[in-house]
Design an enzyme around this catalytic site. Structure first.
Site, PDB file in Angstrom:
ATOM      1  N   GLU A  75       0.827  -1.219   0.000  1.00  0.00           N
ATOM      2  CA  GLU A  75       0.000   0.000   0.000  1.00  0.00           C
ATOM      3  C   GLU A  75       0.856   1.262   0.000  1.00  0.00           C
ATOM      4  O   GLU A  75       1.702   1.441   0.881  1.00  0.00           O
ATOM      5  CB  GLU A  75      -0.908  -0.015   1.240  1.00  0.00           C
ATOM      6  CG  GLU A  75      -1.898   1.140   1.264  1.00  0.00           C
ATOM      7  CD  GLU A  75      -2.861   1.071   2.463  1.00  0.00           C
ATOM      8  OE1 GLU A  75      -3.236  -0.048   2.877  1.00  0.00           O
ATOM      9  OE2 GLU A  75      -3.227   2.131   2.974  1.00  0.00           O
ATOM     10  N   LYS A 250      -6.821  -0.589  12.035  1.00  0.00           N
ATOM     11  CA  LYS A 250      -6.267  -1.052  10.754  1.00  0.00           C
ATOM     12  C   LYS A 250      -5.049  -0.182  10.403  1.00  0.00           C
ATOM     13  O   LYS A 250      -4.031  -0.675   9.912  1.00  0.00           O
ATOM     14  CB  LYS A 250      -7.335  -0.983   9.663  1.00  0.00           C
ATOM     15  CG  LYS A 250      -6.932  -1.607   8.332  1.00  0.00           C
ATOM     16  CD  LYS A 250      -6.203  -0.673   7.393  1.00  0.00           C
ATOM     17  CE  LYS A 250      -5.897  -1.349   6.048  1.00  0.00           C
ATOM     18  NZ  LYS A 250      -5.173  -0.455   5.135  1.00  0.00           N
ATOM     19  N   ASP A 266       4.546 -14.433  12.058  1.00  0.00           N
ATOM     20  CA  ASP A 266       3.149 -14.850  11.929  1.00  0.00           C
ATOM     21  C   ASP A 266       2.270 -13.628  12.214  1.00  0.00           C
ATOM     22  O   ASP A 266       1.741 -13.441  13.317  1.00  0.00           O
ATOM     23  CB  ASP A 266       2.856 -15.983  12.921  1.00  0.00           C
ATOM     24  CG  ASP A 266       1.408 -16.456  12.848  1.00  0.00           C
ATOM     25  OD1 ASP A 266       0.619 -15.877  12.071  1.00  0.00           O
ATOM     26  OD2 ASP A 266       1.059 -17.395  13.589  1.00  0.00           O
ATOM     27  N   HIS A 363      -2.437  10.678   0.347  1.00  0.00           N
ATOM     28  CA  HIS A 363      -2.683   9.382  -0.283  1.00  0.00           C
ATOM     29  C   HIS A 363      -2.671   9.494  -1.798  1.00  0.00           C
ATOM     30  O   HIS A 363      -2.076   8.696  -2.493  1.00  0.00           O
ATOM     31  CB  HIS A 363      -4.054   8.851   0.140  1.00  0.00           C
ATOM     32  CG  HIS A 363      -3.972   7.880   1.257  1.00  0.00           C
ATOM     33  ND1 HIS A 363      -5.021   7.101   1.641  1.00  0.00           N
ATOM     34  CD2 HIS A 363      -2.966   7.552   2.073  1.00  0.00           C
ATOM     35  CE1 HIS A 363      -4.665   6.343   2.647  1.00  0.00           C
ATOM     36  NE2 HIS A 363      -3.430   6.608   2.936  1.00  0.00           N
TER      37      HIS A 363
HETATM   38  C1  MEV Z   1      -5.567   3.354   5.453  1.00  0.00           C
HETATM   39  O1  MEV Z   1      -4.835   2.209   5.058  1.00  0.00           O
HETATM   40  C2  MEV Z   1      -5.461   3.588   6.943  1.00  0.00           C
HETATM   41  C3  MEV Z   1      -6.360   4.712   7.516  1.00  0.00           C
HETATM   42  O2  MEV Z   1      -7.713   4.485   7.126  1.00  0.00           O
HETATM   43  C4  MEV Z   1      -6.208   4.655   9.015  1.00  0.00           C
HETATM   44  C5  MEV Z   1      -7.173   5.542   9.780  1.00  0.00           C
HETATM   45  O3  MEV Z   1      -8.243   5.861   9.260  1.00  0.00           O
HETATM   46  O4  MEV Z   1      -6.817   5.886  10.932  1.00  0.00           O
HETATM   47  C6  MEV Z   1      -5.956   6.056   6.963  1.00  0.00           C
END
Ligand code: MEV
Length: 387
Positions: A75, A250, A266, A363
């Site tokens: 990513e 995430k 792992d 991004h």
């Molecule tokens: C994207 O891979 C991760 C985010 O969505 C994390 C977040 O929203 O804190 C930008």
């Protein structure tokens, strides 16, 4: 490799050979490549190998030690975000981290236990004996300073019981060791409880093996108190709302998993443990806490982290070996602390962007780069008559 500093201004602007030279890694394209014969020994039905970009997070300093952190991830923006936030944390003195002893839980499940109180008494009274059996089943680990650390008895209701065997796995992740141990002493435990033996397996909710990392960022480094307060407010959403907490966590795992993949760990086990830990009070919440006090923003991340620097893929995968050498960690605990630091860094970057300019600005800049690369690759394939 000894790293003098992880602060390398303009590292991202260098050409790939210059980057390699700057951090003294081998100059071939991929010295960490996995030979197909080795791949064939690692899993079943092998037909090939699979590659990911390997990048380096710069600016990371954990407990006063600089680390160049290898990350394997597909990513865009994860490496840039982690390096950017680590630079801010560094200005506040770097990450501070600590960890529990590397104690894993082996679960021995029992069914049809008619008298749970009597089972508890019998098992607790025989704990030393069970411990001796555990240590016999992992003599090599005992020789390295690990082994039996105690047991826990849990009544699950309706005649179901689980006994947790606590085992210090030192620098091993420990899954194989604790599974072997649970199978070695399970029968004895079932006899003592006068129940039927169920499954014997590690728990990936490795909450005896937590890592904690903290960071302090002065207001001026962040661009002012108002930004610190936005980050604190952003974290609050993730404490209250599981839908936001999932995305927030995430973002943390973006950094942690990328380190773990690069180091042959792992990562599925760490993922499972992290999310279960995030729901430990009954509601799924953020794994971090960001608070404003004393002229600075303070961040904290705590999660279970079962990783190893011996055994598993670290023993055989050339890429994992190379990553661990680049990191220069001397123990599984150090690896856990560095991975957690990168997780906290990614979270800081994300929440800062989300609560100020929005995530898409950064991004999209990086995303456009990979779209351009994909278009160029397609063109080259067309020219070569491959498409
Ligand atoms: C994207 O891979 C991760 C985010 O969505 C994390 C977040 O929203 O804190 C930008």
């Amino acid at each position: 490799m000894t790293v003098m500093t992880s602060r390398i201004p303009g590292f991202h602007n260098l050409e790939i050979p210059e980057r390699r030279e700057r951090i003294e890694v081998a100059t071939e394209d991929n010295p960490g490549r996995l030979p197909i014969e080795l791949a064939n020994q690692m899993i079943e039905n092998v037909v090939g190998t699979y590659e990911l970009p390997l990048g380096v997070v710069t600016n990371v300093r954990v407990n006063g030690v600089d680390r160049l952190v290898p990350v394997a991830v597909e990513e865009p923006s994860i490496v840039a975000a982690a390096s950017f936030a680590s630079k801010m944390v560094r200005a506040g003195g770097g990450f501070r981290a600590w960890a529990d002893d590397p104690v894993m839980i082996a679960q021995v499940f029992l069914e049809d236990v008619a008298d749970v109180d009597a089972a508890r008494t019998a098992i607790e009274a025989t704990a030393d004996d069970i411990g001796a059996g555990v240590d016999r089943a992992c003599a090599g680990l005992v020789a390295r300073g690990g082994g039996w650390r105690g047991l826990e008895f849990r009544d699950l209701g309706d005649g179901l019981v689980v006994v947790h065997l606590l085992v210090d796995c030192r620098d091993a992740m420990g899954a194989n060791i604790v599974n072997t141990i649970a199978e070695a002493v399970g029968e004895r435990i079932a006899e003592l409880a006068q129940g039927h033996l169920g499954m014997r397996i590690l728990s990936n909710l490795a909450d005896k093996r937590r890592v904690c990392v903290e960071a302090t960022i002065p207001f001026e480094v962040l661009g002012g108190e108002a930004i610190a307060r936005r980050i604190e407010a952003g974290d609050r959403f993730a404490h209250r709302d599981p839908y936001r907490a999932t995305t927030h966590n995430k973002g943390i795992m973006n950094g942690i998993d990328a380190v773990l993949v690069a180091c042959g760990q792992d990562w599925r086990g760490v993922e499972a443990g992290a999310h279960a830990y995030a729901a430990r009070d009954g509601q799924y919440r953020s794994l971090t806490t960001w608070t404003v006090r004393d002229g600075a923003l303070h961040g904290r991340l705590e999660l279970p982290m079962a990783v190893g620097t011996v055994g598993g893929a670290t023993r055989i995968h050339p890429g994992a070996k190379r990553s661990l050498a680049m990191l220069g960690v001397e123990s599984a605990t150090e690896l856990a602390m560095v991975a957690a630091a990168v997780g906290l860094a990614n979270n800081l970057s994300a929440v800062k962007a989300l609560m100020t300019v929005g995530i898409q600005e950064g991004h999209m800049r990086l995303h456009e780069r990979s779209v351009r690369a994909a278009a160029a690759a397609r063109e080259a394939a067309l020219e070569g008559g491959l498409a």
